[in-house]
Design an enzyme around this catalytic site. Structure first.
Site, short mmCIF file in Angstrom:
data_model
loop_
_atom_site.label_atom_id
_atom_site.label_comp_id
_atom_site.label_asym_id
_atom_site.label_seq_id
_atom_site.Cartn_x
_atom_site.Cartn_y
_atom_site.Cartn_z
N SER A 141 45.45 68.14 -0.31
CA SER A 141 46.27 69.34 -0.33
C SER A 141 45.55 70.45 -1.07
O SER A 141 45.08 70.27 -2.19
CB SER A 141 47.61 69.05 -1.03
OG SER A 141 48.32 70.25 -1.27
N LYS A 142 45.46 71.60 -0.42
CA LYS A 142 44.85 72.77 -1.05
C LYS A 142 45.62 73.15 -2.31
O LYS A 142 45.05 73.61 -3.30
CB LYS A 142 44.83 73.93 -0.05
CG LYS A 142 44.16 75.20 -0.59
CD LYS A 142 42.67 75.01 -0.79
CE LYS A 142 42.02 76.32 -1.23
NZ LYS A 142 40.63 76.15 -1.61
N ARG A 143 46.94 72.95 -2.26
CA ARG A 143 47.77 73.30 -3.43
C ARG A 143 47.41 72.48 -4.65
O ARG A 143 47.59 72.91 -5.78
CB ARG A 143 49.25 73.09 -3.09
CG ARG A 143 49.77 74.00 -1.99
CD ARG A 143 51.20 73.65 -1.61
NE ARG A 143 51.63 74.38 -0.43
CZ ARG A 143 52.78 74.16 0.19
NH1 ARG A 143 53.59 73.22 -0.25
NH2 ARG A 143 53.11 74.85 1.27
#
Length: 487
Positions: A250-252
């Site tokens: 996940s980029k987050r």
């Protein structure tokens, strides 16, 4: 036979994360394996999450890995427009047609009413829409008064729903337990799920490839296809790409996007090769594939049901293999800017590039600097313990003898433009001193570099440094060893 047509339909909401890129790759390989078409469609109905410049990132990413599309926003095609927001007028018309067919309805419920049901039902929440019980007159009155509404799919007494998936096989669910999804939002925009069905049909998409989290929603899509009397596509649901056994990439959460990996020095071709193997395997043990080879061997039936773990170490190894395989001139063109940030002296940069090509994993300034900085300047006060080498049977005392002999031999040597000639000259020393090669070459390399590990050995380093600097560094080694042994 219907032509194979796949589509990659990203939202322009930021960088391309690895899971998205792998989905695009699988779609591309499916299409090209069958000599079909790969379509790029921009799904920008989520206006709030749009990021300026994100569409260009999508274009640049796909082009950089060789996934050129046959139809898309920038090149057109027979099924455009290929940007969802430019197709807006038609979606509501399709939703209203579903209302006439009894497969959709107006919903005027407020968020508070929906939330009340959610609180009452708990985790098993499925919204039961009271608006389905409104009479046509009541509905028209609400519309005439301008009351806000959404259009929801109507799912009543549909019974068992089944479909086949290329990865997960035959799937059957109780259709009456499906929630009635929103098709048109209160702002007039279609939901992602509804617009996809309409666009995929209109663009004659034959294979829909997406994450397995959409498996549970697929029966709802099929009900829409069936309501319109349209042919269902072939479904290919793929497992997620995971950071570890419990967490998705996940980029987050700070996990690397494609752009991050490129910035860190990974080659696009190596990245695409690696992610092809995330959740898919060939029939043999081959791991290095060109795009053309992937197109030839790709088979949806070899996609795994199990989640794929992203292994940065495996990617790094694969990247190093790609670097080693680069033609020397191509490698030099790529690495030259990194070399010039470290080396300001007039040294043979193409030769230094040859020395490091098989010794770097990435085009990373820090990694490359660590390999070559000694060419620019001998490290001050390097550790003299390096002159001791158990396997080479070297000691500080033996190293001092070797360095003095090397200095005396090389000071009168004048063929410094040839690595082979330097090597032949240095190889006179083991015979002269009646020792093994390593007892001489280890201390020379150490004196020339001040490092425990280097690209190239004593011959190569001496060639790059030249006579004057090589002799100076050997003398530094002699002086430091003499001083150390006197204490």
């Amino acid at each position: 036979m219907k032509k194979t047509r796949t589509r990659f339909a990203p939202s322009p909401t930021g960088y391309m994360h690895i899971g998205n890129l792998r989905t695009a790759l699988f779609e591309y390989l499916i299409a090209k394996h069958d000599n079909g078409d790969f379509i790029l469609r921009i799904e920008d109905t989520d206006q709030v999450r749009q990021v300026e410049g994100a569409t260009e990132i999508i274009y640049n990413t796909l082009k950089s890995v060789g996934m050129n599309w046959d139809e898309g926003p920038d090149i057109g095609g027979n099924y455009g427009p290929y940007i969802q927001s430019e197709r807006l007028p038609m979606y509501k018309g399709y939703a209203e047609e579903l209302i006439k067919l009894g497969k959709a309805h107006y919903c005027f419920c407020s968020e508070e009413e929906i939330e009340k049901q959610r609180q009452e039902q708990g985790e098993s929440f499925v919204f039961h829409d009271p608006c389905k019980n409104l009479t046509p007159e009541e509905i028209q009155a609400k519309l005439d008064s301008g009351e806000p509404y959404v259009i929801r799919q109507t799912i009543d007494h549909v019974g068992s729903q089944d479909f086949d998936d290329e990865v997960y096989g035959h799937i059957e669910v109780d259709g009456d337990l499906l929630d009635e999804q929103v098709l048109i939002k209160s702002d007039g925009f279609p939901t992602y799920n509804f617009a996809n069905v309409i666009d995929d049909h209109q663009m004659e998409i034959s294979h829909v490839v997406r994450g397995n989290e959409y498996l549970s929603s697929t029966p709802k899509y099929n009900l829409l296809y069936d309501a319109f009397g349209w042919e269902r596509p072939i479904y290919v649901h793929v497992p997620p790409v995971m950071k570890d056994e419990h967490h998705k990439l996940s980029k987050r959460n700070g996990d690397a996007s494609f752009q991050d990996l490129v910035t860190k020095g990974y080659l696009p071709d190596a990245i695409i090769n690696y992610i092809a193997l995330l959740g898919w395997s060939p029939e043999n043990d081959q791991e290095i594939f060109s795009m053309d080879e992937l197109i030839q061997v790709f088979d949806t039936h070899r996609i795994s049901k199990r989640p794929a773990i992203f292994d940065i170490d495996k990617l790094t190894w694969m990247n190093s293999e790609y670097i080693k395989a680069m033609p020397k001139d191509v490698f030099y063109q790529k690495v030259e800017p990194y070399l010039k940030k470290v080396i300001t002296k007039d040294l043979d940069l193409p030769y230094i590039a040859e020395l490091i090509q098989s010794r770097i994993d990435r085009f990373d300034q820090e990694e490359i600097t660590e390999k070559i900085d000694f060419f620019e300047e001998l490290p001050e006060d390097y550790d003299l313990e390096m002159y001791k080498h158990k396997r080479q049977k070297s000691t500080k005392e033996k190293s001092l003898v070797s360095l003095k002999a090397a200095y005396d031999l090389l000071k009168d040597f004048d063929q410094w433009d040839s690595v082979d000639a330097i090597g032949e000259e240095m190889m006179k020393l083991p015979t002269q001193l009646e020792v093994k090669n390593g007892v001489v070459l280890w201390p020379i390399r150490t004196a020339l570099s001040g490092k425990r590990a280097t690209p190239g050995g004593a011959f190569e380093i001496a060639y790059v440094l030249g006579k004057e600097e090589s002799l100076r560094r050997i003398q530094v080694g002699i002086d430091r060893l003499e001083k150390d042994l006197q204490n």
